[in-house]
Design a protein around this motif. Structure first.
Motif, short mmCIF file in Angstrom:
data_model
loop_
_atom_site.label_atom_id
_atom_site.label_comp_id
_atom_site.label_asym_id
_atom_site.label_seq_id
_atom_site.Cartn_x
_atom_site.Cartn_y
_atom_site.Cartn_z
N PRO A 129 0.83 -1.21 0.00
CA PRO A 129 0.00 0.00 0.00
C PRO A 129 0.86 1.27 0.00
CG PRO A 129 0.16 -0.88 2.21
CD PRO A 129 0.83 -1.88 1.32
N PRO A 130 0.31 2.38 -0.40
CA PRO A 130 1.08 3.62 -0.42
C PRO A 130 1.58 3.98 0.97
CG PRO A 130 -0.99 3.87 -1.62
CD PRO A 130 -1.07 2.57 -0.88
N PRO A 131 2.82 4.45 1.08
CA PRO A 131 3.34 4.85 2.39
C PRO A 131 2.52 5.99 2.99
CG PRO A 131 5.10 4.68 0.77
CD PRO A 131 3.81 4.60 0.01
N VAL A 132 2.30 5.93 4.28
CA VAL A 132 1.57 7.01 4.95
C VAL A 132 2.49 8.20 5.14
CG1 VAL A 132 0.02 5.40 6.11
CG2 VAL A 132 2.16 6.07 7.21
N THR A 133 1.90 9.33 5.43
CA THR A 133 2.68 10.57 5.53
C THR A 133 3.68 10.56 6.67
OG1 THR A 133 0.90 11.57 6.84
CG2 THR A 133 0.88 11.95 4.46
N ALA A 134 3.50 9.65 7.62
CA ALA A 134 4.43 9.58 8.75
C ALA A 134 5.86 9.30 8.30
CB ALA A 134 3.96 8.50 9.74
N GLU A 176 7.43 10.75 5.99
CA GLU A 176 8.08 11.95 5.46
C GLU A 176 9.19 12.43 6.39
OE1 GLU A 176 7.88 13.21 2.46
OE2 GLU A 176 6.56 11.48 2.10
N THR A 177 9.07 12.19 7.69
CA THR A 177 10.13 12.61 8.61
C THR A 177 11.42 11.86 8.31
OG1 THR A 177 8.52 13.10 10.35
CG2 THR A 177 10.82 12.78 11.03
N ALA A 178 11.32 10.54 8.13
CA ALA A 178 12.50 9.75 7.79
C ALA A 178 13.10 10.19 6.47
CB ALA A 178 12.15 8.26 7.75
N ARG A 179 12.27 10.46 5.49
CA ARG A 179 12.77 10.90 4.18
C ARG A 179 13.45 12.26 4.28
NH1 ARG A 179 8.66 9.98 -0.64
NH2 ARG A 179 10.64 10.00 -1.76
N SER A 180 12.89 13.15 5.10
CA SER A 180 13.51 14.47 5.28
C SER A 180 14.87 14.34 5.96
CB SER A 180 12.59 15.37 6.09
OG SER A 180 11.38 15.62 5.40
N LEU A 181 14.95 13.51 7.00
CA LEU A 181 16.23 13.30 7.68
C LEU A 181 17.26 12.71 6.72
CD1 LEU A 181 15.03 11.87 11.12
CD2 LEU A 181 16.02 14.14 10.68
N THR A 231 8.94 4.62 12.92
CA THR A 231 7.78 4.81 12.04
C THR A 231 7.17 3.47 11.64
OG1 THR A 231 8.82 6.82 11.18
CG2 THR A 231 6.98 5.90 9.92
N GLY A 232 8.02 2.48 11.40
CA GLY A 232 7.52 1.16 11.06
C GLY A 232 6.68 0.57 12.18
N ARG A 233 7.15 0.76 13.41
CA ARG A 233 6.40 0.23 14.55
C ARG A 233 5.08 0.98 14.73
NH1 ARG A 233 11.92 0.72 17.68
NH2 ARG A 233 12.86 -1.31 17.21
N ALA A 234 5.13 2.29 14.50
CA ALA A 234 3.93 3.10 14.71
C ALA A 234 2.87 2.86 13.64
CB ALA A 234 4.31 4.58 14.75
N THR A 235 3.31 2.62 12.40
CA THR A 235 2.36 2.50 11.29
C THR A 235 2.04 1.05 10.94
OG1 THR A 235 4.12 2.47 9.62
CG2 THR A 235 3.24 4.63 10.27
N ASN A 267 14.51 -8.27 2.63
CA ASN A 267 14.01 -8.71 3.94
C ASN A 267 13.66 -7.48 4.75
OD1 ASN A 267 17.07 -8.47 4.05
ND2 ASN A 267 16.69 -8.70 6.25
N ALA A 268 12.63 -7.58 5.57
CA ALA A 268 12.15 -6.45 6.36
C ALA A 268 12.88 -6.38 7.69
CB ALA A 268 10.65 -6.55 6.59
N VAL A 269 13.07 -5.14 8.18
CA VAL A 269 13.64 -4.93 9.51
C VAL A 269 12.62 -4.38 10.49
CG1 VAL A 269 16.01 -4.64 8.70
CG2 VAL A 269 14.51 -2.64 8.84
N THR A 270 11.53 -3.83 9.99
CA THR A 270 10.50 -3.26 10.84
C THR A 270 9.17 -3.31 10.11
OG1 THR A 270 9.85 -1.30 12.13
CG2 THR A 270 10.91 -0.87 10.03
N PRO A 271 8.03 -3.46 10.79
CA PRO A 271 7.83 -3.49 12.24
C PRO A 271 8.26 -4.80 12.89
CG PRO A 271 5.76 -3.83 11.13
CD PRO A 271 6.76 -3.51 10.05
#
Length: 369
Positions: free
Chosen positions: A190-195, A197-202, A261-265, A297-301
């Motif tokens: 699914p499309p990534p949620v806006t949450a 954007e913080t990781a992408r900005s960093l 973010t992975g854990r939160a979303t 392979n996934a690292v989160t959530p």
């Protein structure tokens, strides 16, 4: 059912018959064919000289080489490739020495101090040695250490690949020309949620900061040279006097934000791996878009096993279906030390004193001073 293990011999009909104790298939003086060539290459690569090379004809030189091999393995030195001899040869080349092209690449690969082959991985497993992480690289959170080790160990699997035992290797080794990075990505479906954007900005801040430090390093010499690399290394390792985050800390901040973010979303962030990076270091049957190059392979959530990416096999399709966050680049030395940094291989290379001019020359097949 194949009885031989080595890909040099496995599924070759005549050699399989020998392994099954079919005496009518035994090789001796005067025989010729591709099965003779395979045996000749195996003897030559083990150091049993055949002056004329692997001609495919079982003549005097091949008979002498077979006799020497038999004597060194305490076999009957009858100069016949029978059950005991083919079994001993198969054991000598069983795993991971299976493919001659791969074995040759280990001998010829440039930048040997960071050419960590599947043979090195087998040695590590045999010795029971553990990987460690270079403290001068990024201080990775444990989730990333585990995710990287999972990918490295499976992609360098000396007994096959993540697809299973005896399957074609997913990589011939970890090196600046093959397996040296993975991309931290999100799936677009699914499309990534806006949450996110913080990781992408960093991540963008880290990329910009790397560019600034690279410009400053040009005071020491041209980009990619040894003086420039050493200057850049000092900047990467420096602790800012103004109390701001160091480069390595800022880089790790991105990784931590991805975890949070992975854990939160509940959305997966993946380590996307591409192997066989440079064409000259690939098997002849692996093209740029081969599925043998595409893994994740996934690292989160939560962590997942290493699998093929679910997208079409082309690299373009993979990136069309993912959103990039930041890359993890690494080098492995012969002491099993992994050095990780990013956002490009230039940063990890600088930490281990490896200049990009040398990597570029190796990729182009050119000598380097």
């Amino acid at each position: 059912m194949a009885l031989l293990s080595s890909a040099r011999f496995r599924d070759e009909p005549v050699l399989e018959r020998i392994r099954a104790a079919d005496t009518t298939a035994y090789l001796s003086y005067g025989h010729q064919g591709g099965h003779v060539t395979a045996v000749q290459f195996a003897l030559i690569d083990l150091g049993y000289g055949i002056h004329d090379g692997a001609t495919g004809f079982f003549g005097d030189q091949t008979a002498a080489a077979v006799k020497l091999f038999q004597e060194s393995h305490e076999l009957d030195n009858d100069m016949i490739v029978g059950l005991d001899t083919i079994s001993a040869l198969d054991d000598a080349w069983a795993l991971p020495f299976a493919d001659r092209a791969e074995w040759q690449s280990w001998q010829e690969r440039p930048i040997p101090e960071f050419n960590f082959t599947r043979k090195n991985e087998l040695d590590r497993q045999t010795l029971g040695s553990l990987y460690s992480f270079n403290p001068e690289g990024a201080p990775l959170p444990l989730e990333y250490q585990d995710g990287l080790l999972l990918g490295i160990e499976w992609l360098l699997n000396p007994r096959g690949s993540p697809d299973g035992i005896f399957t074609p290797p997913a990589s011939w080794g970890a090196s600046p020309l093959d397996l040296y990075h993975c991309h931290m990505v999100l799936a677009k479906n699914p499309p990534p949620v806006t949450a996110w954007e913080t990781a992408r900005s960093l991540a963008n801040v880290v990329r910009s900061r790397a560019g600034d430090l690279q410009l400053r390093a040009q005071m020491a010499g041209p980009v990619g040279t040894r003086p420039w690399t050493e200057a850049y290394r000092e900047f990467l390792l420096a602790t800012p006097e103004d109390g701001t985050r160091s480069f390595r800390e800022a880089y790790v901040d991105v990784l931590k934000e991805v975890l949070d973010t992975g854990r939160a979303t509940g959305q997966h962030a993946w380590l996307l791996w591409h192997t066989f990076e440079e064409p000259q270091g690939r098997p002849s049957d692996v093209a740029s878009d081969s599925p043998r190059r595409q893994w994740w392979n996934a690292v989160t959530p939560y962590p997942t096993d290493l699998t093929h990416t679910p997208f079409a096999t082309t690299t373009a399709a993979v990136f069309a279906n993912t959103v990039s966050l930041i890359d993890l680049h690494f080098f492995i030395d012969r002491q099993y030390v992994i050095t990780v940094l990013g956002p490009t291989h230039i940063e990890a290379g600088a930490i281990v004193h490896l200049e990009t001019d040398r990597i570029d020359a190796a990729a182009a097949g050119l000598p380097y001073p």
